[in-house]
Scaffold this motif. Structure first.
Motif, PDB file in Angstrom:
ATOM      1  N   TYR A 852       0.860  -1.188   0.000  1.00 26.92           N
ATOM      2  CA  TYR A 852       0.000   0.000   0.000  1.00 26.92           C
ATOM      3  C   TYR A 852       0.895   1.236   0.000  1.00 26.92           C
ATOM      4  O   TYR A 852       1.921   1.279   0.694  1.00 26.92           O
ATOM      5  CB  TYR A 852      -0.897   0.017   1.227  1.00 26.92           C
ATOM      6  N   THR A 853       0.505   2.237  -0.793  1.00 27.52           N
ATOM      7  CA  THR A 853       1.257   3.491  -0.869  1.00 27.52           C
ATOM      8  C   THR A 853       0.307   4.663  -0.683  1.00 27.52           C
ATOM      9  O   THR A 853      -0.760   4.718  -1.311  1.00 27.52           O
ATOM     10  CB  THR A 853       1.971   3.625  -2.223  1.00 27.52           C
ATOM     11  N   HIS A 876      -3.969   7.151  -2.904  1.00 20.73           N
ATOM     12  CA  HIS A 876      -3.943   5.785  -2.369  1.00 20.73           C
ATOM     13  C   HIS A 876      -3.718   4.789  -3.499  1.00 20.73           C
ATOM     14  O   HIS A 876      -4.361   4.873  -4.558  1.00 20.73           O
ATOM     15  CB  HIS A 876      -5.252   5.451  -1.660  1.00 20.73           C
ATOM     16  N   LYS A 877      -2.834   3.838  -3.262  1.00 23.28           N
ATOM     17  CA  LYS A 877      -2.589   2.747  -4.210  1.00 23.28           C
ATOM     18  C   LYS A 877      -2.445   1.446  -3.426  1.00 23.28           C
ATOM     19  O   LYS A 877      -1.759   1.404  -2.395  1.00 23.28           O
ATOM     20  CB  LYS A 877      -1.315   2.975  -5.024  1.00 23.28           C
ATOM     21  N   VAL A 878      -3.062   0.385  -3.929  1.00 18.99           N
ATOM     22  CA  VAL A 878      -2.934  -0.945  -3.342  1.00 18.99           C
ATOM     23  C   VAL A 878      -2.571  -1.908  -4.462  1.00 18.99           C
ATOM     24  O   VAL A 878      -3.178  -1.892  -5.541  1.00 18.99           O
ATOM     25  CB  VAL A 878      -4.239  -1.400  -2.665  1.00 18.99           C
ATOM     26  N   TRP A 899      -5.010  -1.350  -7.613  1.00 16.92           N
ATOM     27  CA  TRP A 899      -6.107  -0.380  -7.492  1.00 16.92           C
ATOM     28  C   TRP A 899      -5.511   0.965  -7.098  1.00 16.92           C
ATOM     29  O   TRP A 899      -4.567   1.038  -6.290  1.00 16.92           O
ATOM     30  CB  TRP A 899      -7.114  -0.799  -6.430  1.00 16.92           C
ATOM     31  N   GLN A 900      -6.044   2.029  -7.663  1.00 16.23           N
ATOM     32  CA  GLN A 900      -5.662   3.379  -7.249  1.00 16.23           C
ATOM     33  C   GLN A 900      -6.881   4.271  -7.345  1.00 16.23           C
ATOM     34  O   GLN A 900      -7.763   4.055  -8.180  1.00 16.23           O
ATOM     35  CB  GLN A 900      -4.525   3.919  -8.101  1.00 16.23           C
ATOM     36  N   ASP A 901      -6.921   5.269  -6.463  1.00 14.82           N
ATOM     37  CA  ASP A 901      -8.078   6.150  -6.470  1.00 14.82           C
ATOM     38  C   ASP A 901      -7.891   7.262  -7.494  1.00 14.82           C
ATOM     39  O   ASP A 901      -6.852   7.366  -8.157  1.00 14.82           O
ATOM     40  CB  ASP A 901      -8.342   6.714  -5.067  1.00 14.82           C
ATOM     41  N   ALA A 916     -10.688   6.616 -10.747  1.00 14.02           N
ATOM     42  CA  ALA A 916     -10.085   5.458 -10.074  1.00 14.02           C
ATOM     43  C   ALA A 916     -10.156   4.239 -10.992  1.00 14.02           C
ATOM     44  O   ALA A 916     -11.014   4.152 -11.887  1.00 14.02           O
ATOM     45  CB  ALA A 916     -10.815   5.180  -8.765  1.00 14.02           C
ATOM     46  N   ARG A 917      -9.245   3.290 -10.764  1.00 19.61           N
ATOM     47  CA  ARG A 917      -9.233   2.109 -11.616  1.00 19.61           C
ATOM     48  C   ARG A 917      -8.691   0.898 -10.871  1.00 19.61           C
ATOM     49  O   ARG A 917      -7.918   1.017  -9.918  1.00 19.61           O
ATOM     50  CB  ARG A 917      -8.395   2.354 -12.874  1.00 19.61           C
TER      51      ARG A 917
END
Length: 968
Positions: A852-853, A876-878, A899-901, A916-917
């Motif tokens: 997570y970043t 946010h990135k997961v 995933w990122q917002d 987001a995607r």
């Protein structure tokens, strides 16, 4: 040159042999599972003689050495084993122990000296040949996006920009990319074109990526991060390898299109002194089509298309940027007697744009990359005390680059040549980078000047106004008159697909003068020398390193990009540094690393970059590592920041090097009839200096225009409204650009946490960055007459001096032009974030990783209202990885999900919110030892939900592939 290298390599392959005196055979297996290990390195200690295990884990080594001697057996992910050879025909059975964790892997980039990732004083991300084999992405370069904290922005199929810790652009000048120590950025464009001209996947040994500032060791532009791609040595990795990959790309706009990616690598050590290798890569496919036709007339997406908005400006439509006010045209025609007296009063004060061309009518959309690499390696002493390397790389390709405009990079050629002397404790290398833009062109100017080929702007708008007046006098409504006017002006329009359009297109794209053409011309060169020496053999109480670098740019665009019409522009920069690393406490658990670097560029003052870090290794096996660091970074303004001189269609770009301001002048610009009394001429040329010293800020002009429109709507005359709101106009006062700086603080932890029968690898980092003199573009407006610094407009006060009234007249007559300048923001900018990665094994052999970043930035907008930070990074990135390289014998799989917002993208081309995607990639692979082959079937973006990296690029669809890799 390519032919000579190939000839030399193949003659040597066919004519040189080794005389064997000792033969060693054996098998290498995994100590835990007992399975054989293919591709393990078998080499004589401190010699360049060796071999590799085959697909069954077996090897045969024939050497000229007489026993006794030592063999080193190693492979990525396992601990090295040393075996003593005491007799001829000795047979070995070697069992390698797997590294306890990926954090046991060795990296060099963090401190310019080998150390475990676990003990590195800064954050390090890493990819090796095992990770490349298992990546689910179509290429290893695409696979970088699965690393923790890494962003990859897709400009096109073959051009992807890697970034860390925010402030991303496609021209990512804050992030450095090195290939075998060479900066493979374009010298003129200042950024790496992804892996378009980089490294063959078969030749990649490791990729090490350092997020954050690294200027203390690596100098300017190692600002947001730096990536090191290291190739395989022909001494250590020999043989012939080939890879054939084919598949399709799928996109709604482009349909399904085939693509191919072929690679071959040949390497051979003729003796323990001489080795050589060659690599060749070929890729061919279809780019993602850009078909976003939303209206961007006000630099924001607004309602309307060509049918409903007469001043329509589509995002992926070019040529419709050419727009003018009809009333002004009518007044000019009336003053020339072409229109009858009073006719201009029939024409509305309304702007109308020419009809443009869609991007897909102007772009070939053929993605292509051809890369050749070769090296000759010589070890005069037969060991690693000294190695002399001649390395050559050639690349040619097609791609699409989005900067201020969209550029079709066609037949772009770049070459690099390096001579390096390397030993255990030092290296000295020098290299040349040279490029040729080939048949590249600017798509916006292609459309603008194709339009002008069949009808110049004055004629087109004159016919429009004339037809409008005639229709109005004939009783037509305004809408009817506009329709007739456009139909009349469009008479003779070139239609895409016709011979006339093709002829105009070919003529315009071959012409480098942006007044009449669109060709992107460039033959810029870069010369670089750097050196490093580790003093550990001379100083034993600490490890000291010293080094330095020198770089010379020779800009040569023949005036098409830079202000180098009269010849190349040369400028240089240099830097020197030193680093001390000292270990303290029992078992050397505490490590202090301190370094400082001094850099000086020709146009700027010198700069010091210090770095201090502490790392403490706790636990019985030093597997609990805590670290803290303070480091600084800086970024010199790029070649374009300093020396660009370019008409970008919507405005002029002029660099702010002191010797650039007077060298750049615009082409003649038309002055309104009323304004000619102040210029004495129907046209003017504006110098770059006026953009910096005699301009209004664009933001203040927008505010002024809005206030005037409101005043007129409330019943004021336009002159009254202008006078009443004159105080909104503000002088830009643009300062010349200087280097930007960052101060970075970081703390982190790496370690192993017990979790039942297994352990979880934890990698955590938290950072905070403070920026000074953030390099930024400022948009300004230069009036054709009047002195801006003497403008006396004040709120609610009528300007009474003549100069101020002249300036208001210039604004009301649209006698001004837009410039983009290069300067530093006064805004207080900071960024902060954190990342955590967890990796473990479950279900007896399945790898599971989650990271997570978090990324955020702050700045005081009020301190610089015109400043756009361009953070361009999701908050946010997961990312999740799950796979097993050996589910059952010879079969493996891997799945990656990201995933990122949503986030805001700000750039000169356009700005918008990116939604987001969620992206899922997957692959399965099967190894056939008898064929020495690995087959892989995979796909990216398997959900099929298309997405954008930025406004204006092609929507990214799905990609499916099947590859066959042979390692011999």
């Amino acid at each position: 040159m390519i032919k000579k290298i190939l000839l030399l390599a193949f003659i040597a392959f066919s004519s040189l042999t080794m005389v064997a005196q000792t033969t060693v055979t054996g098998t290498v297996t995994d100590a835990k599972t007992g399975e054989t290990i293919p591709g393990a390195n078998i080499k004589v200690s401190r010699k360049a003689v060796g071999t590799n295990t085959d697909f069954n884990g077996n090897f045969v080594l024939k050497v000229s050495n007489n026993p006794p001697f030592t063999l080193e057996i190693s492979v990525l992910g396992y601990k090295m084993e040393k075996v003593e050879i005491t007799k001829n025909n000795q047979k070995l059975s070697v069992r390698l122990k797997e590294n306890e964790t990926s954090l046991d892997e060795i990296v060099v980039s963090a401190s310019r000296t080998p150390e475990r990732i676990m003990e590195s004083p800064v954050t390090v991300e890493r990819m090796d040949t095992r990770a490349i084999k298992n990546t689910s992405a179509p290429t290893f370069y695409d696979g970088l996006e699965n690393l923790k904290g890494v962003d990859v922005n897709t400009n096109s199929l073959t051009f992807k920009s890697v970034n860390t810790r925010g402030f991303a652009t496609f021209a990512n000048t804050r992030f450095m990319q090195l290939v075998d120590g060479m900066d493979n950025s374009s010298p003129a464009l200042n950024f790496a074109l992804g892996n378009l001209l980089g490294m063959s996947e078969l030749d990649v040994k490791t990729v090490e990526l350092l997020p954050g500032a690294s200027s203390a060791l690596y100098g300017a532009n190692a600002f947001n991060g730096i990536m090191f791609m290291t190739s395989k040595s022909p001494f250590e990795d020999q043989g012939i390898s080939t890879s054939l990959k084919g598949g399709i790309t799928s996109q709604d706009a482009a349909g399904n299109n085939e693509y191919y990616d072929f690679n071959v690598r040949m390497a051979y050590a003729f003796s323990d002194k001489f080795a050589a290798k060659v690599t060749l890569s070929y890729l061919d496919g279809t780019e993602w089509h850009a078909t976003d036709y939303r209206n961007t007339r006000s630099r924001q997406f607004i309602a309307g298309d060509r049918n409903s908005d007469r001043n329509y400006d589509g995002l992926n439509v070019y040529g419709d940027e050419v727009s003018t006010n009809l009333r002004g045209v009518a007044e000019t025609l009336e003053s020339l007697g072409i229109l009858p007296s009073g006719a201009s009063s029939l024409v509305p004060s309304e702007s109308v744009s020419r009809t443009g061309y869609d991007e897909r009518d102007l772009m070939s959309y053929e993605a292509k990359s051809v890369k050749f690499g070769g090296s000759l390696n010589y070890r005069p002493f037969g060991d690693d005390r000294l190695e002399v390397i001649w390395n050559t790389k050639y690349g040619v390709g097609n791609t699409i680059y989005q900067g201020t405009n969209r550029y079709n990079i066609q037949d772009f050629f770049m070459e690099q040549h390096k001579l390096e002397f390397r030993g255990k404790n030092f290296f000295v290398r020098g290299y040349l980078t040279s490029e040729d833009a080939g048949n590249s062109y600017d798509s916006r100017f292609a459309a603008i000047n194709i339009n002008r080929q069949w009808k110049d702007d004055n004629t087109w708008f004159g016919e429009y106004v004339g037809a409008y007046v005639q229709s109005t006098l004939g009783g037509a409504t305004s809408d009817q008159a506009h329709a007739i006017a456009r139909q009349t002006a469009e008479t003779g329009r070139l239609i895409p697909g016709t011979p006339g359009f093709k002829a105009a297109f070919d003529k315009v794209t071959a012409d480098p003068d942006l007044v009449t053409g669109s060709k992107f011309q460039d033959n810029t060169k870069l010369y670089h020398v750097d050196a490093n020496y580790n003093l550990k053999d001379h100083i034993d109480w600490a490890e000291f390193q010293v080094g330095g670098s020198y770089r010379l740019y020779s800009l040569n665009s023949n005036g098409s990009i830079f202000t180098d019409n009269d010849g190349p522009i040369d400028y240089d920069e240099f830097g020197v540094y030193t680093q001390m690393q000292k270990k303290f406490l029992e078992d050397d658990r505490l490590k202090l690393t301190a370094s400082i670097r001094y850099d000086k560029a020709q146009n700027f003052d010198g700069n010091f970059s210090p770095r201090v870090s502490f790392a403490y290794a706790a636990g019985d096996n030093k597997n609990q590592n805590f670290r803290a660091s303070f480091q600084t970074g800086f970024r010199n303004p790029t070649t374009q920041d300093q020396y660009i001189g370019l008409n970008a269609g919507r405005g002029f770009l002029v660099g702010s090097a002191p010797d650039n301001l007077d060298r750049y002048k615009t082409q003649p610009l038309t002055v309104s009839g009323s304004g000619q009394q102040f210029t004495g001429s129907p046209t003017v040329s504006i110098s770059g200096r006026m953009a910096y010293e005699n301009a209004f800020s664009e933001a203040s002009l927008r505010a002024f225009g809005g206030a005037v429109a409101t005043g007129v709507a409330q019943g004021m005359t336009s002159q009254q409204a202008a006078f009443a709101n004159a105080g909104l106009l503000k002088s830009a006062n643009v300062q010349l650009v200087k280097p930007e700086r960052v101060t970075a603080y970081e703390v982190g932890y790496r370690g192993l946490v017990p979790a039942g029968d297994s352990r979880i690898t934890v990698d955590l980092s938290v950072y905070y960055n403070i920026y000074e003199d953030f390099i930024a573009n400022k948009n300004v407006v230069v009036p054709f007459y009047g002195t801006v610094n003497n403008f006396s407009g004040n709120p609610n006060t009528l300007p009474t001096d003549v100069n101020s009234q002249i300036l208001l007249g210039a604004i009301s007559s649209e006698d001004y032009t837009a410039f983009q300048t290069y300067t530093n923001s006064a805004a207080d900018v900071s960024s902060y974030g954190a990342s955590i990665g967890l990796n473990t094994r479950i279900l007896d052999g399945y790898n599971l990783g989650v990271n997570y970043t978090f990324s955020k930035f702050d700045f005081d907008q009020a301190s610089d209202p015109d400043f756009q930070a361009g953070f361009n990074t999701p908050e946010h990135k997961v990312k999740v990885q799950f796979g097993n390289p050996n589910v059952f014998e010879n079969f493996g799989f891997n799945i990656n999900a990201r995933w990122q917002d949503e986030y805001r993208w700000e750039a000169t081309f356009h700005e918008a919110t990116i939604t987001a995607r969620t992206i899922i990639d997957a692959q399965i692979n099967y190894t056939v030892p008898s064929l020495k082959s690995v087959f892989k079937l995979g796909g990216s973006n398997l959900t099929g939900n298309e997405y954008l990296s930025a406004p204006g690029v092609g929507a990214i669809g799905s990609q499916y592939y099947l590859s066959w890799t042979i390692n011999n």
